[in-house]
Design an enzyme around this catalytic site. Structure first.
Site, PDB file in Angstrom:
ATOM      1  N   TYR A  31     -45.695  -2.402 -23.889  1.00 57.01           N
ATOM      2  CA  TYR A  31     -44.880  -3.602 -23.682  1.00 57.01           C
ATOM      3  C   TYR A  31     -45.571  -4.880 -24.161  1.00 57.01           C
ATOM      4  O   TYR A  31     -45.001  -5.954 -24.093  1.00 57.01           O
ATOM      5  CB  TYR A  31     -44.558  -3.767 -22.193  1.00 57.01           C
ATOM      6  CG  TYR A  31     -43.447  -2.878 -21.736  1.00 57.01           C
ATOM      7  CD1 TYR A  31     -43.607  -1.510 -21.747  1.00 57.01           C
ATOM      8  CD2 TYR A  31     -42.232  -3.401 -21.291  1.00 57.01           C
ATOM      9  CE1 TYR A  31     -42.599  -0.666 -21.333  1.00 57.01           C
ATOM     10  CE2 TYR A  31     -41.216  -2.573 -20.879  1.00 57.01           C
ATOM     11  CZ  TYR A  31     -41.398  -1.206 -20.903  1.00 57.01           C
ATOM     12  OH  TYR A  31     -40.393  -0.385 -20.500  1.00 57.01           O
ATOM     13  N   LYS A  42     -50.395   9.507 -18.113  1.00 57.86           N
ATOM     14  CA  LYS A  42     -50.266  10.617 -19.068  1.00 57.86           C
ATOM     15  C   LYS A  42     -51.622  10.776 -19.748  1.00 57.86           C
ATOM     16  O   LYS A  42     -51.753  10.768 -20.983  1.00 57.86           O
ATOM     17  CB  LYS A  42     -49.130  10.271 -20.049  1.00 57.86           C
ATOM     18  CG  LYS A  42     -48.734  11.387 -20.973  1.00 57.86           C
ATOM     19  CD  LYS A  42     -48.039  12.540 -20.297  1.00 57.86           C
ATOM     20  CE  LYS A  42     -47.841  13.682 -21.266  1.00 57.86           C
ATOM     21  NZ  LYS A  42     -47.571  14.967 -20.624  1.00 57.86           N
ATOM     22  N   ASP A  79     -45.300  13.467 -16.365  1.00 62.24           N
ATOM     23  CA  ASP A  79     -44.184  14.433 -16.419  1.00 62.24           C
ATOM     24  C   ASP A  79     -44.091  15.222 -15.120  1.00 62.24           C
ATOM     25  O   ASP A  79     -42.993  15.461 -14.595  1.00 62.24           O
ATOM     26  CB  ASP A  79     -44.281  15.364 -17.643  1.00 62.24           C
ATOM     27  CG  ASP A  79     -45.698  15.781 -17.993  1.00 62.24           C
ATOM     28  OD1 ASP A  79     -46.642  15.158 -17.469  1.00 62.24           O
ATOM     29  OD2 ASP A  79     -45.879  16.723 -18.772  1.00 62.24           O
ATOM     30  N   ASP A 112     -41.522   1.859 -15.613  1.00 58.40           N
ATOM     31  CA  ASP A 112     -40.162   1.471 -15.974  1.00 58.40           C
ATOM     32  C   ASP A 112     -39.241   2.688 -15.864  1.00 58.40           C
ATOM     33  O   ASP A 112     -38.177   2.642 -15.230  1.00 58.40           O
ATOM     34  CB  ASP A 112     -40.162   0.921 -17.407  1.00 58.40           C
ATOM     35  CG  ASP A 112     -38.939   0.063 -17.687  1.00 58.40           C
ATOM     36  OD1 ASP A 112     -38.168  -0.200 -16.749  1.00 58.40           O
ATOM     37  OD2 ASP A 112     -38.744  -0.331 -18.845  1.00 58.40           O
TER      38      ASP A 112
END
Ligand code: NAP
Length: 414
Positions: A159, A226, A280, A304
């Site tokens: 972002y 992640k 995930d 988000d």
């Protein structure tokens, strides 16, 4: 301070900072960005609900003096700019502000005004509580198990807005440099984005998340990353999070490894469990083992995605509140966007912004008014008077518009 288009309410006083605390006057001036699209509907409803709760709670001793400040389409009409400097200055000066959603074009045009506001004001923590309101329809069997608060890093990650368009002069320079000096083989027809994640950004976010868990006696903080794939950004987010937890909160936390090594899996009383999950896996865990999660600390993009997914589990974005918080400034806004197809139709659910305003009242220490609003929303939902989004998931409910829904909340205030 003289503003070009902002009119300062005569009877209000600005919130001030004294030492490490905000001092809230009885008539605080609160800047408010109405927002684009459905912002126009929901902000009107929200102001009425908040004013009624403050009046009923404090019987005229306290009152919010709203001060319109501009961003997005309205700012462009007035200033020929999407985010005027005086809007950011006014929010910084008054410390606490309320905001409606703002449009961001996809794939081109200007950069997100929401992201710019967060970066300019260093509102590094996006705080999004997600809980279930009894009676609301949900796509899952046990929506009542959801009670999490997401602390999403708000100023960096993908972002940060560092991107180069495919075929541009700059992208050619970047690709040539990387292929030559880093011995990479990036395709020439690529666009390139950069994902910075810093120790500073991570630690200030994780510190806020752990402090929140301690202050509110919550059981755990989960670092969501992640890091198996993006080792030096997302993996580092996890490592720096644990490092901070052990250094700054040693006597108040236990890590998941320590839980098994030292405590045989039995959580010692009064401590916060610090754990981590790969992103995930987190998405399936929040569906299958919902009540094992409490505070979630995430980099920007994971947070988000996760906040919309969690909101969907408890009835949708119409109920999803949020805040952007820095060291002192709080800018309160819903999770959702401008939902343009519903703009000016008086149908959209205003609860998301109303609940964001409740977070704002709590931030100001006006919790009694906030509690009154939450109870009134609960009563309204119990009576099955709801907007279209909840109506489609609730049997035997009565559908009302945005303004009428706000009227019912006000009528149900006790
Ligand atoms: P969106 O505005 O969040 O709307 C997506 C869908 O969510 C709506 O069509 C509606 O679903 C549901 N929804 C959203 N708000 C609701 C509410 N208050 N009550 C009931 N349902 C609600 O997402 P988008 O259409 O992808 O984005 C539109 C614009 O908003 C984009 O320009 C985007 O960049 C911007 N945006 C701004 C912010 C922000 O200002 N912080 C945040 C996110 C997106 P149904 O159609 O199923 O009823």
């Amino acid at each position: 301070m003289a503003y070009k288009h902002i009119v300062v309410p005569e009877k209000g006083q600005p919130i001030k900072k004294k030492g490490k605390k905000l001092v809230i006057p009885n008539r605080p001036i609160i800047p408010v960005i109405e927002g684009d699209g459905i912002g126009r509907d929901i902000m009107k409803a929200t102001r009425r609900v908040v004013d009624a709760a403050v009046e009923k709670t404090f019987k005229g001793r306290k009152k919010i003096e709203w001060m319109d400040v501009y961003a997005g389409e309205k700012a462009f009409e007035l200033y020929k700019e999407w985010l005027p400097k005086e809007t950011c200055d006014a929010i910084a000066k008054h410390f606490v502000a309320l905001k409606g959603p703002l449009t961001t074009p996809v794939g081109g045009g200007f950069r997100s005004l929401n992201v710019s506001l967060r970066q300019i004001l260093n509102l590094y923590a996006c705080v999004r509580p997600v809980r279930y309101f009894k009676g609301v329809g949900s796509p899952v069997t046990h929506p009542e198990k959801m009670d999490v608060i997401i602390f999403r890093e708000n100023t960096e990650d993908v972002y940060a807005g560092i991107e180069w368009k495919k075929g541009s002069k700059d992208v050619k320079k970047v690709i040539t440099w990387l292929n030559k000096n880093m011995k990479l083989n990036i395709r020439k027809d690529s666009g390139i984005g950069v994902k910075p994640i810093s120790v500073t950004g991570t630690k200030q976010l994780v510190r806020k998340a752990i402090q929140h868990a301690i202050d509110n006696k919550l059981p755990s903080v989960t670092l969501v990353h992640k890091g198996n794939i993006m080792k030096f950004t997302e993996g580092a987010f996890r490592d720096w999070g644990y490092e901070l937890a052990k250094k700054e909160f040693r006597s108040k936390i236990v890590t998941e490894d320590e839980l098994w090594d030292k405590y045989k899996g039995k959580m010692p009383k009064g401590k916060v469990l610090i754990k981590d999950r790969i992103a995930d896996s987190m998405f399936q865990q929040i569906l299958t083992r919902t009540d094992e999660y409490s505070v979630l600390a995430t980099p920007n993009l994971n947070g988000d995605y996760l906040s919309d997914a969690c909101a969907a589990q408890v009835g949708g974005l119409g109920m999803a509140a949020g805040a952007n918080i820095g060291d002192y400034i709080g800018l309160f806004e819903a999770t959702h966007g401008t939902a343009p197809k519903y703009a000016d139709k008086d149908v959209i659910n205003p609860s998301s912004v109303i609940l964001s305003a409740v977070m704002m009242l709590n931030y100001m220490g006006w919790n009694k008014a906030g509690d009154m609003i939450v109870k009134a929303i609960e009563t309204t939902l119990n009576k099955k008077t709801v907007t279209y989004d909840l109506h489609r998931q609730m049997k035997g409910a009565k559908k009302v518009g945005t303004a009428a829904f706000a009227d019912h909340i006000i009528k149900n205030m006790r």
